[in-house]
Design a protein around this motif. Sequence first.
Motif, PDB file in Angstrom:
ATOM      1  N   HIS A  39      -1.878  -0.396  -2.556  1.00 50.30           N
ATOM      2  CA  HIS A  39      -2.404  -0.620  -1.331  1.00 50.30           C
ATOM      3  C   HIS A  39      -3.656   0.312  -1.633  1.00 50.30           C
ATOM      4  O   HIS A  39      -4.851   0.075  -1.070  1.00 50.30           O
ATOM      5  N   ALA A  40      -3.702   1.584  -2.171  1.00 48.08           N
ATOM      6  CA  ALA A  40      -5.007   2.349  -2.349  1.00 48.08           C
ATOM      7  C   ALA A  40      -5.769   1.504  -3.258  1.00 48.08           C
ATOM      8  O   ALA A  40      -7.291   1.751  -3.035  1.00 48.08           O
ATOM      9  N   GLU A  81      -7.740  -1.084  -0.811  1.00 50.91           N
ATOM     10  CA  GLU A  81      -8.424  -0.350   0.178  1.00 50.91           C
ATOM     11  C   GLU A  81      -9.949  -0.016  -0.676  1.00 50.91           C
ATOM     12  O   GLU A  81     -11.040   0.104  -0.222  1.00 50.91           O
TER      13      GLU A  81
END
Length: 113
Positions: free
Chosen positions: A75-76, A79
Motif C-alpha cells: 500500500h505504501a 501510494e
Amino acid sequence: MYEGSAVPGRLSASRELLRLLIDEVGTPGAAAMRRMPRLLAEVDQHAAEVRDALGDGRTAPSTVALAGYTEGLIHAAEEAGWEFPASIDWAVRDWRVVRLLAICLLASDGREL
C-alpha cells in the motif's frame, strides 16, 4: 487453536495473501536465489529486518503479522507511485521485490518454496 489472537477469517485471508505472494514472487525468487548468491544475501538481510520489525529478531513472525506487513508495504509503495512488476527481472531488482521475497521465505518457515 488460532494463531495469536487472529480470528479464523483473518487467518484464512492472511494465508491466502501469502500463498499468492509465494506463487508470484517466492517461487521464481527462490529459483533466482539459487543462481544469484548476491540476491540470497540481500534476501537474508531483508528477512532479518522484517523479523526485527515484527518480533524478537530471531523467530519468524506470525502469518497474520506477515500478511499485515505485506499489505502495508504494498500500500505504501503504491501510494508512492510504485507498481507491482508484471514480470520480475531478478538481475535488476527493486528493493521492494526483494523485501517481498524475504516475506515469502519467512512465511514458508524454512520449507522449500
